[in-house]
Write a protein that holds these residues in place. Structure first.
Motif, mmCIF file in Angstrom:
data_model
loop_
_atom_site.group_PDB
_atom_site.id
_atom_site.type_symbol
_atom_site.label_atom_id
_atom_site.label_comp_id
_atom_site.label_asym_id
_atom_site.label_seq_id
_atom_site.Cartn_x
_atom_site.Cartn_y
_atom_site.Cartn_z
ATOM 1 N N GLU A 209 0.825 -1.212 0.000
ATOM 2 C CA GLU A 209 0.000 0.000 0.000
ATOM 3 C C GLU A 209 0.853 1.253 0.000
ATOM 4 N N SER B 235 -3.527 -5.854 0.423
ATOM 5 C CA SER B 235 -4.823 -6.136 1.040
ATOM 6 C C SER B 235 -5.989 -5.635 0.192
ATOM 7 N N LYS C 84 -6.947 -2.536 -0.141
ATOM 8 C CA LYS C 84 -7.566 -1.348 0.438
ATOM 9 C C LYS C 84 -7.417 -0.118 -0.457
ATOM 10 N N SER C 85 -6.479 -0.146 -1.379
ATOM 11 C CA SER C 85 -6.168 1.033 -2.195
ATOM 12 C C SER C 85 -6.959 1.104 -3.492
ATOM 13 N N ASP D 161 -10.004 1.941 -4.187
ATOM 14 C CA ASP D 161 -10.777 3.176 -4.334
ATOM 15 C C ASP D 161 -9.897 4.364 -4.684
#
Length: 87
Positions: free
Chosen positions: A4, A37, A39-40, A42
């Motif tokens: 990330e 993961s 999460k990035s 978006d």
């Protein structure tokens, strides 16, 4: 995770003047998201959407989730996500 931490610098380079760098950034971003993961996603999608209007066809192809290989051959998370969103 460490993957990330790569997203920010990659997104700063996604509009680089050389098209081969833009393609490499898109591919590296896909790998970072695939092995991170996720999460990035978006944070990445607006930048990828902007590259859909790039002047260079190779950049448009990679940013749209299409690659030089058939869609089923690509295991990149970004390719799968963009294919789902765009088609």
């Amino acid at each position: 995770m460490q993957s990330e931490s790569l997203i920010g610098p990659l997104m700063q380079s996604i509009s680089h003047q050389h098209w081969k760098v833009r393609v490499a950034v898109i591919e590296a971003t896909g790998a970072a998201i695939q092995f991170g993961s996720g999460k990035s996603v978006d944070d990445v999608l607006p930048h990828f959407a902007q590259r859909l209007f790039d002047d260079v066809p190779q950049v448009r192809r990679v940013s749209s989730g299409q690659s030089l290989f058939p869609p089923e051959a690509c295991q990149c998370a970004i390719c799968h996500l963009l294919t789902f969103v765009l088609y």
